[in-house]
Enzyme design. Sequence first.
Site, PDB file in Angstrom:
ATOM      1  N   ASP A 179       0.916  -1.128   0.000  1.00 60.56           N
ATOM      2  CA  ASP A 179       0.000   0.000   0.000  1.00 60.56           C
ATOM      3  C   ASP A 179       0.956   1.178   0.000  1.00 60.56           C
ATOM      4  O   ASP A 179       1.638   1.425   0.998  1.00 60.56           O
ATOM      5  CB  ASP A 179      -0.874   0.005   1.270  1.00 60.56           C
ATOM      6  CG  ASP A 179      -1.843   1.170   1.257  1.00 60.56           C
ATOM      7  OD1 ASP A 179      -1.389   2.311   1.079  1.00 60.56           O
ATOM      8  OD2 ASP A 179      -3.047   0.943   1.425  1.00 60.56           O
ATOM      9  N   HIS A 180       1.065   1.880  -1.113  1.00 58.11           N
ATOM     10  CA  HIS A 180       2.196   2.813  -1.214  1.00 58.11           C
ATOM     11  C   HIS A 180       2.104   3.953  -0.197  1.00 58.11           C
ATOM     12  O   HIS A 180       3.097   4.614   0.081  1.00 58.11           O
ATOM     13  CB  HIS A 180       2.401   3.316  -2.650  1.00 58.11           C
ATOM     14  CG  HIS A 180       1.461   4.392  -3.086  1.00 58.11           C
ATOM     15  ND1 HIS A 180       0.185   4.135  -3.496  1.00 58.11           N
ATOM     16  CD2 HIS A 180       1.611   5.739  -3.174  1.00 58.11           C
ATOM     17  CE1 HIS A 180      -0.408   5.274  -3.824  1.00 58.11           C
ATOM     18  NE2 HIS A 180       0.436   6.266  -3.634  1.00 58.11           N
ATOM     19  N   GLU A 218      -6.732  15.448  -3.932  1.00 58.85           N
ATOM     20  CA  GLU A 218      -5.978  15.472  -5.189  1.00 58.85           C
ATOM     21  C   GLU A 218      -6.591  16.521  -6.105  1.00 58.85           C
ATOM     22  O   GLU A 218      -7.805  16.740  -6.078  1.00 58.85           O
ATOM     23  CB  GLU A 218      -6.075  14.125  -5.896  1.00 58.85           C
ATOM     24  CG  GLU A 218      -5.468  12.981  -5.125  1.00 58.85           C
ATOM     25  CD  GLU A 218      -5.491  11.714  -5.963  1.00 58.85           C
ATOM     26  OE1 GLU A 218      -4.519  11.506  -6.698  1.00 58.85           O
ATOM     27  OE2 GLU A 218      -6.477  10.980  -5.906  1.00 58.85           O
ATOM     28  N   ASP A 237     -11.008   2.946  -4.293  1.00 58.53           N
ATOM     29  CA  ASP A 237      -9.692   3.348  -4.796  1.00 58.53           C
ATOM     30  C   ASP A 237      -8.809   3.888  -3.668  1.00 58.53           C
ATOM     31  O   ASP A 237      -7.599   3.679  -3.662  1.00 58.53           O
ATOM     32  CB  ASP A 237      -9.889   4.422  -5.880  1.00 58.53           C
ATOM     33  CG  ASP A 237      -8.595   4.792  -6.585  1.00 58.53           C
ATOM     34  OD1 ASP A 237      -7.847   3.876  -6.967  1.00 58.53           O
ATOM     35  OD2 ASP A 237      -8.330   6.003  -6.757  1.00 58.53           O
ATOM     36  N   HIS A 242      -5.706   3.079   1.384  1.00 58.58           N
ATOM     37  CA  HIS A 242      -4.820   4.136   1.896  1.00 58.58           C
ATOM     38  C   HIS A 242      -5.389   4.861   3.128  1.00 58.58           C
ATOM     39  O   HIS A 242      -4.673   5.103   4.096  1.00 58.58           O
ATOM     40  CB  HIS A 242      -4.552   5.177   0.808  1.00 58.58           C
ATOM     41  CG  HIS A 242      -4.084   4.608  -0.488  1.00 58.58           C
ATOM     42  ND1 HIS A 242      -3.205   3.555  -0.572  1.00 58.58           N
ATOM     43  CD2 HIS A 242      -4.372   4.944  -1.779  1.00 58.58           C
ATOM     44  CE1 HIS A 242      -2.969   3.280  -1.851  1.00 58.58           C
ATOM     45  NE2 HIS A 242      -3.673   4.096  -2.599  1.00 58.58           N
TER      46      HIS A 242
END
Length: 488
Positions: A179-180, A218, A237, A242
């Site tokens: 999970d970046h 974002e 998403d 996240h």
Amino acid sequence: MDSMTFVLFGATGDLAKRKIYPALYNLYLDKKLPAVFSIVGVGRRGLSDEEFQSSVAESVRTFSRRSQVEAQQINAFLEAFCYCSVDVTDPKEFLPLQERVKEREAALDLPENRMFYLSVAPEFFEVIASNIRASGLGTTKGWKRLIIEKPFGHDLASARQLNEKLGASFEEEEIYRIDHYLGKPMVQNLEALEFANPVFQALWNNQYIANVQITAGETVGVEERAGYYDHTGALLDMVQNHMLQMLMMTAMHLPKRITAKEIRGEKRKVMEAVRPLRKEEVSQHVVRGQYGAGELHGKPVVGYVDEPGVSEASKTDTFVAARVWIDDPFWQGVPFYIRTGKRMKEKSTRIVIEFKNPLEKLYRHRQEKPAPNLLIISVNPDEGIALQVNSKNPTNSGKIEPVTVDFSAGTKDVPEAYELLLFDALRGDSTYFAHWKEVELSWMWVEPIMAAFREDLVPLHVYPAGMYGPDASAELLLADGFQWWLDK
Ligand code: BG6
């Protein structure tokens, strides 16, 4: 670090070019790769080793955070790379791949430690994992590990099924789920903030904290990803993975020992304590939004339904805000607010912790009401920590004013998420990877929200692009007497 072979499936793909090769190169320059290693790129396309190496060099030059790439260093780095063309759905094609891996192990005198990275579309996860096992590629005298990246399923049932299938070829300890967001330095810093600072340790509970706000905003819209995004939406998403990972990292308490197992155990405890929502009550705690036409950076932008590839009638969520309760003794009564959206006013990921002021009533008779203390953890794009405190301003008649003690890590030379994560995976440290239990519990929490969206039990608020989401998001906090901090 053990010498090893890194087998990269999806070697000609976008993620490999943008993130994985630059990350490996930076690790190489920082001497964080083993002394001897072999990297076998696997893709469908037919490429010679030389062609592959030059595409790796190109991606390093284009995407590495280091502006200067020295010819000598990159050439030495590229020597480790070779390429193998494989149709991953055909078990027979894994045999030449295995030969190639073994040849290089023999030539470089490498132990049979093998890292398999599946940088491919999720529908190939299962078949690749099972072909790795069936071909014997995964039968090693050393260790074997598997790296995969979200999405881990598209709902709870499919996630469970995928996990079972992967489990036939790899043990849970061998699976590194990226999970970046867990690779972002400031997210990793959350744990250190607490254990290295008794000040925060003492305050990390419902006695001192009024609420926690986690934002991932974002400015980009759906871009060219409508095919994926329109049946995914912000909830799947961003929130399922996240946002909930950041929530777990923020809310967890320190384990007795700082090991991967114990830290993941603490995160799991948080997720287990998150109060489940019934489908019928989702609309009281969750705001669903979709961007309409608006303006960003002075330019008009179209609304979501007018984006190429999106149907006019689409009800996909591009914004989600939610009030989350964690029913454990530390957090009882402290709302955690999460929100994420596309086409918001700014690209900003941050965690804001608002402290209580038990002495607030002392100020009631005075005109000035001190602003709350805030701890602001900026995750992206600028990394830093700031603390808002109150202080008398001698140049303004001793008025109490908020001042900010600000530490910014700056943006230069901060390692990227993929560097930190690959480094950890290579040395077998799974702390910042999602454990299956975390993934499963996250799906369990998200499922009733999915159902409520699907059945239209939650209104879809259209917000103008370039704002902080719909008004309903501000109202969610207002209902509890709070506001989103730091919106410009
Ligand atoms: C990805 C999502 O996981 O994270 C994207 O699929 C999103 O839709 C991205 O844009 C955001 O990541 P970052 O690191 O830019 O905040």
